[in-house]
Design a protein around this motif. Structure first.
Motif, PDB file in Angstrom:
ATOM      1  N   VAL A 303       1.520 -36.298   8.921  1.00 55.29           N
ATOM      2  CA  VAL A 303       2.879 -36.322   9.482  1.00 55.29           C
ATOM      3  C   VAL A 303       2.870 -37.014  10.845  1.00 55.29           C
ATOM      4  CG1 VAL A 303       4.734 -34.879  10.384  1.00 55.29           C
ATOM      5  CG2 VAL A 303       3.708 -34.320   8.181  1.00 55.29           C
ATOM      6  N   LEU A 306       2.418 -40.806  10.454  1.00 50.57           N
ATOM      7  CA  LEU A 306       3.641 -41.493  10.021  1.00 50.57           C
ATOM      8  C   LEU A 306       4.687 -41.517  11.137  1.00 50.57           C
ATOM      9  CD1 LEU A 306       3.890 -40.111   6.365  1.00 50.57           C
ATOM     10  CD2 LEU A 306       3.405 -42.467   7.043  1.00 50.57           C
ATOM     11  N   ARG A 307       4.696 -40.469  11.930  1.00 50.75           N
ATOM     12  CA  ARG A 307       5.713 -40.383  12.990  1.00 50.75           C
ATOM     13  C   ARG A 307       5.432 -41.368  14.123  1.00 50.75           C
ATOM     14  NH1 ARG A 307       8.649 -41.147  16.208  1.00 50.75           N
ATOM     15  NH2 ARG A 307       9.978 -39.796  17.489  1.00 50.75           N
ATOM     16  N   GLY A 310       3.873 -46.070  13.314  1.00 47.79           N
ATOM     17  CA  GLY A 310       4.599 -47.281  12.949  1.00 47.79           C
ATOM     18  C   GLY A 310       4.085 -47.836  11.630  1.00 47.79           C
TER      19      GLY A 310
END
Lengths: 497, 209
Positions: A303, A306-307, A310
């Motif tokens: 998570v 992905l946050r 980029g």
């Protein structure tokens, strides 16, 4: 079939002549007559290729035991014998056991022998079919599933011995030629009486009967042609494998007394005792805290990647998922999908042992467990068997215990008089004599008298077995096997009873 | 521009990231309650795989319905982000599969979500457009699960093995795979085909056609 084909050719040759010279009705009658003759010849041709299937000793089947199976065919093509046995009941429904064996054919007589375990059944159907037709077939119902052991008599006057047996005993008269030389074939036989008045059975067959667990009774003075049997009895009574051979006077009372004093080992209970505790255990899954910690760490990492990652984060997350998938697979996959272990109880006396083997398989995926020998599951399960092996479908994460067909081998642990002897190449550990206690280790070739020892069996497995064996029996552990030497019989050299 | 850029941008959006976090948390919870604490059979995969598939398809259906009227690029980015959900949850599936020894083959378990997610996303788009045309767009939050239930009911009622993702999660179903491939292909054509006029976001009135 050849006869049938010949007649067809003959008819086709006569046809034109009939058309030339005959009138309507006589010609029809002639054809009808030929058809009848052809049908009769066809029947005769079918009868020529004789096929006979026999279950049990002399056709006497014992339910819940290994039975000899004999197929005799004459002038028949190669065929397949198929048995379908329903051993289910009202509660569990049908449980089908299938047996299949290839029977070679050809000109002349072909005999196929095997030993097959026949459980108590609701019905048993069989067919013997070649590529183009059924050679023989039949069925048996639940009433034919008699589980009483056989009391076999080989005599020219079997009725003379009927009084020596219980009224409820399964007294059967069998020709000497029908006695097979395989120990498993005598699994359902309690006693074998030979009085020397009929044709002599082969010594191998009698030895196999005794070693297979039967009480062999040689009555009176056997003729010289049967001296080989006398030698089996030794000085009067002799242990041989799981059974014994004894010589008796030609008197029904003596036979009755001998039968009453014979207490064979409960072989089914001994086999059950071998697998009373599981031989294989399901693998333990990885510890839950470890798995959950890794899962939480991975979820958080993916998570965050992905946050904050980029576009490179997307690539990194995909790579991370792949790496963690592979690592999880390597870490959590049990090393073997099928776990197996086997144990054999060698029940011996007089230099021969009856091998009662069990094999336990535990399969993690749903699979068909294949054993390359004849065997039977110890629980009621549908399975396929035959000379090529036994195949049992088993659900995932389940095990099945199989009892292998009994066989014979030379004894390693023996009583030599009152001394214990190790005739094998490996040391026998935890030697234990029922009633005398622990005897320590017996080295290869060593022989020593039984001495009082600590009366605690070395393992729970040995402990379970000692409860099922007569006093004086010796047990010992070897890799993969437990050897049992039954005590010398009463009257035998070294016998104590 | 790399096709990953819009996907990375889309998955970074708060709604998607929160759904992904919630999704992984549910899988973690299933793993916690189904993973054996001692000896015995490991049944973790049988709880985890259907849950994973059900959540993935429901999420795809929901996003498809919600973005039926969105621009094509936005829909493509969302579909790509949903495929990232499949990838991100794959280790849960692989680990539980490894320990459980289920009968379903690994290739099935690994590939079928990649078919189902675009297929259900396409169905979601169709559902969203239909809802907009019928002016019931407001009830999408209710329509999406109802549509899912209806698909499962169809399978159960007629003995089919076509739509139900729960059944398809644990055993190979070629009809299911065929339908999912067909729907995914339809979706691909619909989403990738250049259109003369992009749909505007649906108005509260729902006239999005």
């Amino acid at each position: 079939m050849l006869v049938y084909s010949g007649q067809v050719d003959a008819l086709s040759q006569r046809g034109p002549r009939g058309r030339r010279g005959g009138s309507g009705l006589p010609r029809l009658l002639g054809c009808a007559a030929w058809l009848v003759v052809l049908a009769l010849l066809g029947q005769a041709a079918l009868a020529e290729s004789d096929a006979r299937v026999t279950f049990g000793l002399g056709g006497n089947l014992v339910a819940g035991a290994w039975n000899p199976l004999q197929v005799t065919v004459r002038d028949a093509p190669p065929s397949t014998l198929s048995l379908r046995i329903d051993e289910g009941d009202l509660v569990m429904g049908p449980r089908i056991v299938r047996y299949r064996a290839a029977v070679p054919g050809g000109r002349g007589v072909t005999v196929f022998d095997d030993d097959v375990y026949i459980p108590p059944f609701q019905n048993l159907t069989w067919t013997l079919d070649s590529a183009d037709r059924v050679l023989a077939s039949g069925s048996l119902g639940a009433r034919d599933a008699d589980g009483r052991p056989l009391q076999v008599v080989v005599s020219a006057d079997p009725g003379a011995w009927r009084a020596a047996f219980d009224a409820n005993a399964r007294f059967v008269d069998v020709a000497a030629s029908q006695l097979p030389g395989r120990a498993a074939a005598y699994d359902g036989v309690a006693s074998l009486l030979v009085d020397g008045t009929a044709a002599a059975p082969r010594s191998e067959a009698v030895a196999a009967a005794a070693a297979g667990g039967a009480d062999v009774l040689l009555i009176g003075q056997l003729p010289a042609s049967q001296a080989g049997l006398d030698r089996l009895a030794g000085s009067g009574v002799s242990r041989l494998g799981a059974g014994q051979v004894q010589r008796l006077p030609a008197h029904a009372g003596a036979v009755k007394a001998a039968l009453a004093s014979w207490h064979p080992q409960d072989r089914a209970a001994l086999v059950s005792a071998l697998v009373a505790a599981p031989l294989v255990h399901a693998p333990r899954s990885a510890p839950q805290p470890l798995v959950l910690s890794l899962a939480a760490a991975y979820a958080l990492l993916v998570v965050l990647t992905l946050r904050f990652g980029g576009t490179p984060g997307v690539v990194a997350a995909v790579a991370l998922a792949l790496v963690v998938s592979l690592a999880g697979w390597r870490l959590l996959r049990p090393p073997q999908p099928v776990l197996s272990a086997s144990r054999t109880l060698m029940l011996g006396g007089g230099g021969l042992s009856l091998a009662l083997g069990v094999e336990e398989r535990l399969t993690l995926p749903a699979a068909t467990v294949n054993v390359g020998v004849a065997a039977r599951p110890l629980s009621v399960l549908p399975y396929r068997t035959g000379p090529d092996g036994t195949h049992v479908p088993v659900a995932r994460w389940h095990g099945v215990a199989l009892a292998l067909r009994p066989s014979l081998s030379p004894s390693v642990l023996r009583f030599d008089g009152e001394r214990l002897h190790n005739a094998g190449p490996a040391p026998l550990r935890h030697v234990y004599v029922v009633g005398a206690g622990d005897q320590g280790t017996l080295e290869p070739g060593a022989s020593r008298p039984v001495r009082p020892g600590e009366e605690v069996a070395a393992s729970p497995e040995l402990d379970r077995l000692t409860a099922l064996l007569p006093t004086g029996s010796a047990l010992a552990e070897a890799p993969g096997a437990i050897w049992v030497a039954l005590p010398p019989a009463a009257g035998q050299d070294g016998g104590t009873r | 521009m790399s096709p990953l850029v819009p996907v990375a941008h889309r998955i970074r959006s708060p709604d998607m990231l929160q759904v992904l976090a919630l999704f992984l948390m549910v899988l973690f919870f299933i793993l916690a309650i189904r993973w054996p604490s001692g000896a015995g059979s490991n049944e973790a995969w049988f709880g985890l795989a259907p849950t994973r598939i059900a959540l993935l398809t429901l999420t795809a259906l929901g996003y498809g319905a919600a973005e039926a009227a969105a621009p094509r690029a936005r829909r493509l980015a969302t579909a790509g982000a949903l495929l990232l959900f499949v990838v991100a949850s794959a280790p849960f599936d692989a680990a539980s599969y490894a320990a459980s020894y289920p009968a379903a083959p690994l290739w099935w378990s690994a590939t079928v979500p990649f078919l189902e997610v675009p297929a259900y996303f396409t169905m979601g788009v169709g559902l969203g457009r239909l809802a907009a045309r019928l002016r019931v767009h407001t009830f999408l939050a209710l329509l999406v699960p109802l549509f899912m239930v209806a698909l499962v009911w169809l399978d159960v009622r007629f003995g089919l093995d076509v739509f139900d993702p729960l059944t398809a999660a644990v055993h190979v179903s070629w009809p299911h795979a065929a339908v999912m491939v067909a729907l995914a292909a339809v979706g691909g054509v619909v989403h990738l085909r250049p259109r003369g006029r992009e749909l505007e976001p649906a108005s509260p009135g729902g006239d999005a056609a």
